[in-house]
Design an enzyme around this catalytic site. Structure first.
Site, PDB file in Angstrom:
ATOM      1  N   ASN A  11      43.109 -11.396  34.609  1.00 42.11           N
ATOM      2  CA  ASN A  11      44.080 -10.401  35.055  1.00 42.11           C
ATOM      3  C   ASN A  11      43.894 -10.244  36.557  1.00 42.11           C
ATOM      4  O   ASN A  11      42.956  -9.604  37.006  1.00 42.11           O
ATOM      5  CB  ASN A  11      43.826  -9.068  34.328  1.00 42.11           C
ATOM      6  CG  ASN A  11      44.730  -7.960  34.839  1.00 42.11           C
ATOM      7  OD1 ASN A  11      45.658  -8.205  35.610  1.00 42.11           O
ATOM      8  ND2 ASN A  11      44.460  -6.739  34.402  1.00 42.11           N
ATOM      9  N   TRP A  12      44.797 -10.838  37.294  1.00 41.96           N
ATOM     10  CA  TRP A  12      44.644 -10.836  38.765  1.00 41.96           C
ATOM     11  C   TRP A  12      45.032  -9.497  39.382  1.00 41.96           C
ATOM     12  O   TRP A  12      44.843  -9.287  40.564  1.00 41.96           O
ATOM     13  CB  TRP A  12      45.491 -11.965  39.383  1.00 41.96           C
ATOM     14  CG  TRP A  12      45.039 -13.338  39.007  1.00 41.96           C
ATOM     15  CD1 TRP A  12      43.995 -13.687  38.179  1.00 41.96           C
ATOM     16  CD2 TRP A  12      45.616 -14.574  39.446  1.00 41.96           C
ATOM     17  NE1 TRP A  12      43.897 -15.053  38.078  1.00 41.96           N
ATOM     18  CE2 TRP A  12      44.885 -15.620  38.853  1.00 41.96           C
ATOM     19  CE3 TRP A  12      46.683 -14.887  40.273  1.00 41.96           C
ATOM     20  CZ2 TRP A  12      45.181 -16.966  39.071  1.00 41.96           C
ATOM     21  CZ3 TRP A  12      46.994 -16.225  40.497  1.00 41.96           C
ATOM     22  CH2 TRP A  12      46.238 -17.248  39.899  1.00 41.96           C
ATOM     23  N   LYS A  13      45.616  -8.628  38.593  1.00 46.90           N
ATOM     24  CA  LYS A  13      46.058  -7.318  39.090  1.00 46.90           C
ATOM     25  C   LYS A  13      46.937  -7.520  40.338  1.00 46.90           C
ATOM     26  O   LYS A  13      47.688  -8.485  40.392  1.00 46.90           O
ATOM     27  CB  LYS A  13      44.850  -6.414  39.321  1.00 46.90           C
ATOM     28  CG  LYS A  13      43.960  -6.338  38.064  1.00 46.90           C
ATOM     29  CD  LYS A  13      42.886  -5.293  38.105  1.00 46.90           C
ATOM     30  CE  LYS A  13      42.108  -5.297  36.805  1.00 46.90           C
ATOM     31  NZ  LYS A  13      41.055  -4.281  36.765  1.00 46.90           N
ATOM     32  N   HIS A  96      47.543  -1.665  29.961  1.00 39.33           N
ATOM     33  CA  HIS A  96      46.288  -1.656  30.723  1.00 39.33           C
ATOM     34  C   HIS A  96      45.963  -0.222  31.161  1.00 39.33           C
ATOM     35  O   HIS A  96      46.868   0.554  31.473  1.00 39.33           O
ATOM     36  CB  HIS A  96      46.403  -2.576  31.940  1.00 39.33           C
ATOM     37  CG  HIS A  96      45.086  -2.834  32.582  1.00 39.33           C
ATOM     38  ND1 HIS A  96      44.502  -1.934  33.434  1.00 39.33           N
ATOM     39  CD2 HIS A  96      44.212  -3.862  32.462  1.00 39.33           C
ATOM     40  CE1 HIS A  96      43.321  -2.409  33.834  1.00 39.33           C
ATOM     41  NE2 HIS A  96      43.127  -3.578  33.250  1.00 39.33           N
ATOM     42  N   GLU A  98      44.942   0.919  33.855  1.00 40.82           N
ATOM     43  CA  GLU A  98      45.462   1.280  35.182  1.00 40.82           C
ATOM     44  C   GLU A  98      46.922   1.716  35.081  1.00 40.82           C
ATOM     45  O   GLU A  98      47.373   2.611  35.791  1.00 40.82           O
ATOM     46  CB  GLU A  98      45.277   0.096  36.153  1.00 40.82           C
ATOM     47  CG  GLU A  98      43.806  -0.061  36.526  1.00 40.82           C
ATOM     48  CD  GLU A  98      43.378  -1.459  36.903  1.00 40.82           C
ATOM     49  OE1 GLU A  98      44.232  -2.321  37.152  1.00 40.82           O
ATOM     50  OE2 GLU A  98      42.144  -1.690  36.926  1.00 40.82           O
ATOM     51  N   GLU A 164      38.863  -2.483  26.609  1.00 48.34           N
ATOM     52  CA  GLU A 164      38.427  -2.327  27.990  1.00 48.34           C
ATOM     53  C   GLU A 164      37.992  -0.885  28.221  1.00 48.34           C
ATOM     54  O   GLU A 164      38.834  -0.024  28.526  1.00 48.34           O
ATOM     55  CB  GLU A 164      39.570  -2.677  28.951  1.00 48.34           C
ATOM     56  CG  GLU A 164      40.068  -4.096  28.810  1.00 48.34           C
ATOM     57  CD  GLU A 164      40.713  -4.585  30.107  1.00 48.34           C
ATOM     58  OE1 GLU A 164      40.267  -5.618  30.613  1.00 48.34           O
ATOM     59  OE2 GLU A 164      41.643  -3.927  30.609  1.00 48.34           O
ATOM     60  N   GLY A 170      35.976  -2.591  36.896  1.00 47.91           N
ATOM     61  CA  GLY A 170      35.838  -2.605  38.349  1.00 47.91           C
ATOM     62  C   GLY A 170      34.653  -1.818  38.871  1.00 47.91           C
ATOM     63  O   GLY A 170      34.539  -1.582  40.078  1.00 47.91           O
ATOM     64  N   SER A 210      34.120  -5.533  34.004  1.00 49.29           N
ATOM     65  CA  SER A 210      32.998  -6.077  34.778  1.00 49.29           C
ATOM     66  C   SER A 210      32.322  -7.261  34.099  1.00 49.29           C
ATOM     67  O   SER A 210      31.102  -7.441  34.202  1.00 49.29           O
ATOM     68  CB  SER A 210      31.965  -4.973  35.079  1.00 49.29           C
ATOM     69  OG  SER A 210      32.548  -3.969  35.893  1.00 49.29           O
ATOM     70  N   GLY A 231      38.889  -9.268  35.344  1.00 52.77           N
ATOM     71  CA  GLY A 231      39.562  -8.830  36.568  1.00 52.77           C
ATOM     72  C   GLY A 231      38.957  -9.540  37.764  1.00 52.77           C
ATOM     73  O   GLY A 231      39.286 -10.687  38.083  1.00 52.77           O
ATOM     74  N   GLY A 232      38.045  -8.869  38.434  1.00 52.73           N
ATOM     75  CA  GLY A 232      37.486  -9.365  39.690  1.00 52.73           C
ATOM     76  C   GLY A 232      36.982 -10.805  39.624  1.00 52.73           C
ATOM     77  O   GLY A 232      37.225 -11.597  40.551  1.00 52.73           O
TER      78      GLY A 232
HETATM   79  P1  13P Z   1      37.065  -6.124  36.116  1.00 54.52           P
HETATM   80  O1  13P Z   1      36.640  -7.427  35.466  1.00 54.52           O
HETATM   81  O2  13P Z   1      37.343  -6.264  37.586  1.00 54.52           O
HETATM   82  O3  13P Z   1      36.124  -5.010  35.779  1.00 54.52           O
HETATM   83  O4  13P Z   1      38.488  -5.731  35.470  1.00 54.52           O
HETATM   84  C1  13P Z   1      38.616  -5.740  34.097  1.00 54.52           C
HETATM   85  C2  13P Z   1      40.032  -5.517  33.763  1.00 54.52           C
HETATM   86  O5  13P Z   1      40.582  -4.454  33.977  1.00 54.52           O
HETATM   87  C3  13P Z   1      40.787  -6.649  33.196  1.00 54.52           C
HETATM   88  O6  13P Z   1      42.027  -6.259  32.735  1.00 54.52           O
END
Ligand code: 13P
Length: 256
Positions: A11-13, A96, A98, A164, A170, A210, A231-232
């Site tokens: 997920n590149w956000k 998600h 967010e 999640e 994050g 994470s 994510g990251g």
């Molecule tokens: P991180 O891996 O950056 O914690 O993000 C997880 C996430 O929200 C994937 O959708």
């Protein structure tokens, strides 16, 4: 032994416009990615057309990060499922945390989006998970049950659930393997109630929060953890492909 194939989804956000997205996909395509693991990347909307062209015919799937519940009309700023399908997008992240925390997404709107996405042939990666306050108040399983309950009526064959925990996203704090397994096990039981045992047994439940090369193997080795939503660590080729390889090692161990 489970028949579920590992799925590692990035997920590149709100990262990687066309130039960066294209460069990353080109580098991913140069990797000798193990065939035992399914891989999906989810760039921002604007980067979907360019990445779709590169990924056509490859074994890396393409996903979007959201989709509206209507197929067209006066919904400024939204994107409709047929538009994604037209591009060759096959996956979509929905619900998600967010989007729930910052953009007013609710259980009901997420469910409506998921239904529409499936009707248009997309496979849904449906996110849920508790906040830190909810965990500390020992409401984790109640929250998961409530959030999962809206999945009733969806097609389990085109559904992936991503657990999640919001406090792990994050933050660099990962759920312990035991915490992840407990939530995933519970989720699978809930899914068996919503669908049936066979469907719940075949449905993939991803962990997100994470996940990094350093902790991936331990988390992915849990019996009800079927992959990761990253994510990251999905923003660069090295950590993302390291997590894919960690999953492949576990898959090889399971099949031997
Ligand atoms: P991180 O891996 O950056 O914690 O993000 C997880 C996430 O929200 C994937 O959708």
């Amino acid at each position: 032994m489970s028949t579920r194939r590992f799925l590692i989804a990035g997920n590149w956000k709100m990262n990687h416009g066309v130039a960066d997205a294209t460069a990353l996909v080109e580098r991913l395509l140069q990797q000798d990615l193990p065939s035992a693991v399914d891989v999906v990347v989810c760039p921002p909307f604007v980067s979907l057309p360019a990445t779709a062209m590169l990924l056509t015919g490859s074994r890396i799937g393409l996903g979007a990060q959201n989709v509206h519940s209507e197929t067209q009309g006066a919904f400024t700023g939204e994107v409709a499922a047929p538009m994604l399908a037209e591009l060759g997008v096959e996956w979509v992240i929905i619900g998600h945390s967010e989007r729930r925390a910052m953009f007013g997404e609710s259980d009901a709107t997420a469910a409506a989006r998921a239904r529409r996405a499936q009707e248009e042939g997309l496979t849904v990666i449906f996110c849920l998970g508790e906040t830190l306050a909810e965990r500390e108040a020992e409401q984790t399983l109640d929250v998961i049950r409530r959030q999962a309950s809206v999945l009733a009526g969806l097609d389990p064959a085109r559904l992936v659930v991503a657990y999640e925990p919001v406090w792990a996203i994050g933050t660099g704090i990962t759920a312990t393997p035991e915490q992840a397994q407990e939530a995933h096990r519970f989720l699978r039981t809930e899914l068996a109630g919503l669908f049936d045992d066979n469907a719940a047994g075949a449905l993939r439940i991803l962990y997100g929060g994470s996940l990094k090369p350093a902790n991936a193997a331990e988390t992915l080795s849990q019996p009800d953890v079927d992959g990761g939503l990253i994510g990251g660590a999905s923003l660069d080729v090295e950590p993302f492909s390291a997590i894919i390889r960690a999953a492949a090692v576990l898959a090889a161990g399971e099949s031997s």
